[in-house]
Scaffold this active site. Structure first.
Site, short mmCIF file in Angstrom:
data_model
loop_
_atom_site.label_atom_id
_atom_site.label_comp_id
_atom_site.label_asym_id
_atom_site.label_seq_id
_atom_site.Cartn_x
_atom_site.Cartn_y
_atom_site.Cartn_z
N GLY A 54 44.12 22.39 -46.53
CA GLY A 54 43.13 22.48 -45.34
C GLY A 54 42.08 21.74 -45.37
O GLY A 54 41.74 21.06 -46.63
N SER A 55 41.28 21.38 -44.33
CA SER A 55 40.09 20.81 -44.41
C SER A 55 38.98 21.70 -45.14
O SER A 55 39.21 22.97 -45.43
CB SER A 55 39.42 20.41 -43.03
OG SER A 55 40.51 19.73 -42.44
N GLY A 56 37.81 21.11 -45.34
CA GLY A 56 36.55 21.99 -45.97
C GLY A 56 36.32 21.75 -47.32
O GLY A 56 35.58 22.20 -48.08
N HIS A 57 37.55 21.00 -47.87
CA HIS A 57 37.49 20.67 -49.49
C HIS A 57 37.12 19.31 -49.64
O HIS A 57 37.47 18.78 -50.88
CB HIS A 57 38.75 20.95 -49.96
CG HIS A 57 39.20 22.44 -49.90
ND1 HIS A 57 38.57 23.45 -50.42
CD2 HIS A 57 40.18 22.88 -49.05
CE1 HIS A 57 39.17 24.66 -50.08
NE2 HIS A 57 40.32 24.48 -49.36
N ASP A 110 51.00 26.50 -47.32
CA ASP A 110 51.56 25.18 -47.76
C ASP A 110 53.06 25.29 -48.26
O ASP A 110 53.73 24.52 -47.86
CB ASP A 110 50.74 24.55 -48.66
CG ASP A 110 49.13 24.51 -48.35
OD1 ASP A 110 48.92 23.67 -47.48
OD2 ASP A 110 48.49 25.40 -48.91
N HIS A 219 38.77 29.24 -51.66
CA HIS A 219 38.43 30.02 -50.51
C HIS A 219 37.75 31.10 -50.60
O HIS A 219 37.86 32.04 -49.80
CB HIS A 219 39.78 30.04 -49.53
CG HIS A 219 40.47 28.77 -49.83
ND1 HIS A 219 41.81 28.69 -50.76
CD2 HIS A 219 40.55 28.02 -48.79
CE1 HIS A 219 42.08 27.37 -50.55
NE2 HIS A 219 41.73 26.91 -49.58
#
Lengths: 332, 332
Positions: A54-57, A110, A219
């Site tokens: 995911g994005s945001g990491h 994933d 998360h």
């Protein structure tokens, strides 16, 4: 949280546009809008390395594409798995005829999408094998290590796998080294504030002022305990206690990675590292490689994670090998 | 703000301890507890480079000590100037018989302490000359450019001065190149949330939810305007409008540095960079060097700064020269 965004539903698109504009020497777009590839030559005649998440990491995951690391990355929405189609497209981008090692983190979405993508790739005659990072000691007991999440330890897995692929190892060899890296790696995090997915507009978990969540996931997944915020020295002790109980030592040196989760100032990460270093040395464990910074984040979450990797001769060699990327550069 | 600290009055000590433990290959302690020196050979027979400033801006300032950058750094308390004594000690550490270039930012405390330290150094027969960064276009009008603050543009000044010293230039030459770098550099920031000095316990300024402060300083100094938070594209437009009005272009390429102020996620910095890149190209200005990340921060302040440097052949060469440090590594 005041943000630097346009449409909250388009932050991933905007991020990718900026990354491609900033790093044309490292990353190029592909036919799939959510897959980036290393700007250099394709991995012809050697194993290709793919990751995704995911994005945001950021800088994970796209920030670990480059020479000596990953060849292609599948990019998900914020905190969400990339699709099976994007993993499949990444496999095609990274295939150089010797198979693809997909090195990613243990999350349900994933796992499902990588499995589907590997089946699609098999129809293209691309062999895909996986290593699934599960370095977060707080996410399940030791007997259920296959249920543990992958967190910042993934960086060591990418570094080892990427270096082994660059050495020309076959797919078995690359998988074995990446697996060894993660098998010898343990991480744990402490959350000090929540974060908000831009499209959601409010946090889906909370951490009160004066409280810390030990073992929090990337998360906001629940950890082991919510405690009053402790001094940094105690935080370091708490985290290392869990890690050292899980990873037996017989005099090996280690690599240590202290990563901020997003909003915690770099000075605090260094302050924590000082305690981590001291505690490890008191246990006669020497930190041979030391990484301190925002290596694997969770948007603007405040907090920190500690990752320890037990070294042997092979892992030492693979960590020293040259690499270049947004998130990690090793001069070699 | 929940923090990773021990005693709030000892965060600088703790930070330095951790930095020294993490980077023994880059930084070593000196006789002065607030001065760090590059771990390599002293700058014998060449000009030495010194910088200094308050803590809380990490990786600035200590993160820019290393080969091709600064030789020694004086470290202040959080958001406070280093003392004259510590600047003096840093000059002695960096002196290799060819004089010392002290490259720092335009703040009253630093100006006073550097001046006093240079007088003390003169008694030791160490010649100290200074370049005072004043790249922040928002901090004073153009006619009063000598009143402007130094912000992230200092990184370009250190890079140019450090590279020129490494080339073997004399003190005049190093000073001229560092001055040229900052004279061709303009920065501006947008603040999106306040930050708190640990020992103070509460912020000494506020930014409301939904508001942004255009032109904010690195310590929360007032900017030009408080406006409703704009989309990233408008933020980029606002910032570049100020920069481009101040720096005349005749077809030169530029270096662009987008730095987070602390808590703003890396993905937002890249998203902003995408707009900055597009706007510059629409003005027929090409970003030849591109830096995106947390290069110069203000504790956990949310927000971003943009720094543009107009290049000529010399600055191009100096920016490309090899350098290694916590904050900036150029492979060369």
């Amino acid at each position: 949280m005041n943000r630097v965004i346009d449409d909250p539903d388009q932050v991933t698109e905007g991020t990718l546009r900026g990354v491609l504009a900033a790093h044309p020497d490292l990353l190029v777009a592909t036919d799939h809008p959510r897959v980036l590839r290393h700007a250099g030559d394709r991995p012809k005649g050697r194993v290709g390395i793919v990751t995704g998440g995911g994005s945001g990491h950021e800088p994970a995951f796209l920030g670990y594409v480059g020479p000596g690391l990953c060849d292609a990355v599948a990019v998900g929405e914020v905190f969400a798995s990339p699709t099976a189609k994007s993993f499949h497209a990444a496999f095609k981008e990274a295939d150089g005829g010797k198979g693809v090692a997909c090195l990613y983190g243990n999350y349900a979405g994933d796992n499902m999408n990588v499995k589907m993508a590997a089946k699609l790739a098999a129809k293209d005659d691309i062999t895909v094998r996986t290593v699934i990072a599960n370095d977060d000691v707080a996410s399940a007991p030791r007997e259920e290590a296959d249920k543990r999440r992958g967190v910042a330890g993934e960086i060591l897995m990418w570094k080892a796998g990427g270096a082994r692929a660059a050495e020309g190892a076959d797919l078995d060899g690359v998988i074995a080294s990446a697996q060894k890296a993660i098998d010898n790696t343990r991480s744990i995090g402490i959350g000090l504030s929540a974060c908000t997915i831009p499209a959601a507009g409010k946090p889906n978990f909370t951490i009160e002022a004066g409280k810390m969540e030990v073992g929090i996931g990337h998360h906001g997944e629940h950890g082991i305990a919510v405690l009053p915020v402790a001094p940094a020295k105690e935080m370091a002790g708490l985290m290392l206690e869990r890690i050292l109980a899980d990873l037996e030592f017989g005099g090996e040196d280690v690599s240590v990675l202290v990563s901020g989760l997003g909003a915690t100032p770099l000075m605090e990460l260094y302050l924590l590292y000082g305690h981590v270093d001291e505690i490890l040395r008191a246990h006669r464990i020497t930190p041979r490689f030391r990484f301190v910074g925002n290596y694997f984040t969770s948007l603007e979450m405040a907090g920190v994670s500690v990752t320890v990797t037990r070294l042997d001769e092979e892992l030492d060699r693979l960590l020293r090998a040259p690499a270049r990327s947004i998130g990690l550069t090793v001069a070699g």
